[in-house]
Scaffold this active site. Structure first.
Site, PDB file in Angstrom:
ATOM      1  N   ASP A   4     -49.136 108.143  11.298  1.00 17.95           N
ATOM      2  CA  ASP A   4     -47.738 107.705  11.384  1.00 17.95           C
ATOM      3  C   ASP A   4     -47.081 107.725  10.007  1.00 17.95           C
ATOM      4  O   ASP A   4     -46.134 106.987   9.753  1.00 17.95           O
ATOM      5  CB  ASP A   4     -47.644 106.309  11.998  1.00 17.95           C
ATOM      6  CG  ASP A   4     -48.474 105.277  11.250  1.00 17.95           C
ATOM      7  OD1 ASP A   4     -49.139 105.642  10.254  1.00 17.95           O
ATOM      8  OD2 ASP A   4     -48.464 104.098  11.653  1.00 17.95           O
ATOM      9  N   LYS A  30     -34.986  85.754 -11.559  1.00 23.23           N
ATOM     10  CA  LYS A  30     -35.229  86.772 -10.538  1.00 23.23           C
ATOM     11  C   LYS A  30     -36.150  87.907 -11.022  1.00 23.23           C
ATOM     12  O   LYS A  30     -35.764  89.075 -11.049  1.00 23.23           O
ATOM     13  CB  LYS A  30     -33.907  87.358 -10.042  1.00 23.23           C
ATOM     14  CG  LYS A  30     -33.000  86.327  -9.399  1.00 23.23           C
ATOM     15  CD  LYS A  30     -31.703  86.927  -8.903  1.00 23.23           C
ATOM     16  CE  LYS A  30     -30.830  85.868  -8.243  1.00 23.23           C
ATOM     17  NZ  LYS A  30     -29.542  86.412  -7.761  1.00 23.23           N
ATOM     18  N   ASP A  49     -44.137 105.101   5.648  1.00 25.42           N
ATOM     19  CA  ASP A  49     -44.934 104.587   6.756  1.00 25.42           C
ATOM     20  C   ASP A  49     -43.970 104.226   7.884  1.00 25.42           C
ATOM     21  O   ASP A  49     -43.149 103.321   7.748  1.00 25.42           O
ATOM     22  CB  ASP A  49     -45.710 103.351   6.286  1.00 25.42           C
ATOM     23  CG  ASP A  49     -46.505 102.687   7.402  1.00 25.42           C
ATOM     24  OD1 ASP A  49     -46.498 103.209   8.531  1.00 25.42           O
ATOM     25  OD2 ASP A  49     -47.125 101.639   7.147  1.00 25.42           O
TER      26      ASP A  49
END
Length: 348
Positions: A225, A275, A330
């Site tokens: 996949d 962050k 993916d």
């Protein structure tokens, strides 16, 4: 000795040493390395002759002779990209380097323009249920879902065949008959396909226990996949060059913490990072394995690929990573499927 080992030169070599290397090698070129074994240039017979005509002697250094901006390709570059580079620069050999700039092999344009069938087996894991892609997979197995104008699995097989890997084993389970009927023996795609069928979930490594004729040379395992244009030939070369038992393709994954991260020492604040982005390597679902891995795989029991690598690592055998920087996706969720549809035409 690898073919390219005989044409390597250190940057402080003499012209006499360079002539010996070039005359001995069949490629009529020398690859110049620095002390850390990184490729820093190329040197041809013509370069040397021009130097001698300008008054240099056989004992002179090659430092001012070799070409210091060589055309290089990365081990992750596709065959098409390497061919394009060679043709654009009008060169017949192109050094292939790893991410550290160290030589892995030398590709010759004449070989790139032809595909020689290789005997290494490709094992594709196509037995998943594809539950996260329902209702698309309600009546069709995920590997047969069309991205672009063909099933995902067909693109994977064609990509392997492009590099000469034509012996394909497909591990099937969910709606196995549909996959067998579509691909048959592989003749329509110019490959040889056989099948193993899981009657229960065995995991990405456990299904290898069903293979009747075990490979006697390194082989590929890949989830069915995935869409990628990784250079499978370079992956195999890297695996063998590193004397690896198990090689895992890995992909860099970035995660940004959405808050300011506080580092403390007791109650005292030491630093604040706003962050921050953390980088990880994640399993890309593509592997090259040597035959001895079969010693680890239990018969007809669940055994996944991460466990195989953990067992190999615990036994202190060589297991390495192969970072891929080219296209990789993916197709596990609906958003991935939609992304693949948008990108397929440009990438493939």
């Amino acid at each position: 000795m690898s073919k390219f080992q005989e044409i390597l030169l250190q940057k402080d070599a003499t012209i006499k040493e360079a002539l010996g290397v070039i005359d001995k090698g069949a490629m009529r070129i020398a690859i110049v390395l620095d002390k850390s074994e990184k490729v820093v240039g190329t040197l041809t017979d013509g370069d040397i002759r021009r130097g001698l005509l300008n008054g240099l002697s056989l004992d002179s250094s090659i430092e001012n002779l070799y070409f210091k901006e060589p055309t290089l390709a990365n081990i992750n570059d596709s065959k098409e990209l390497i061919v394009q580079k060679a043709i654009r620069k009008q060169i017949y050999q192109i050094p292939i380097v790893d991410d550290e700039g160290k030589l892995v092999k030398i590709e010759e344009l004449s070989n790139l323009l032809k595909t020689n069938a290789k005997t290494n087996r490709v094992i594709l894991m196509a037995g998943g249920l594809g539950t996260r892609l329902r209702p698309l997979t309600q009546d069709i197995p995920k590997p047969l879902l069309k991205v672009g104008n063909k099933p995902i699995l067909e693109t994977i097989i064609e990509n392997f065949a492009k590099y000469g890997f034509v012996n394909i084993t497909i591990s099937v389970n969910y709606k196995a008959d549909m996959i067998k009927e579509y691909f048959g023996d592989g003749g329509a795609l110019g490959v040889n396909i056989d099948y193993v069928e899981e009657t229960k979930r065995l995991g990405t490594a456990g299904a290898l226990s069903l293979i009747k004729e075990r490979p006697q040379e390194p082989f590929f395992v890949m989830n069915a996949d995935l869409l990628t244009n990784v250079n499978f030939e370079h992956l195999l070369d890297f695996h063998m060059m590193e004397h690896s038992v198990a090689t895992m393709c890995v992909r860099e994954y970035d995660y940004q913490v959405p808050y300011g991260v506080i580092e403390t020492n007791g109650s005292r604040i030491v630093s604040i990072e706003e962050k921050p982005v953390h980088k990880f390597f994640v399993n890309a679902g593509i592997y090259t394995l040597s035959p001895q891995v079969f010693e680890y795989i239990p018969k007809n029991e669940f055994y996944d690929m991460p466990t195989l690598f953990e067992d190999i690592i615990n036994d202190k055998l060589e297991s390495i990573s192969f970072p891929i920087h080219e296209y990789w996706l993916d197709i596990g969720r609906m958003s991935d499927f939609e992304q693949a549809q948008n990108e397929y035409g440009e990438v493939f």
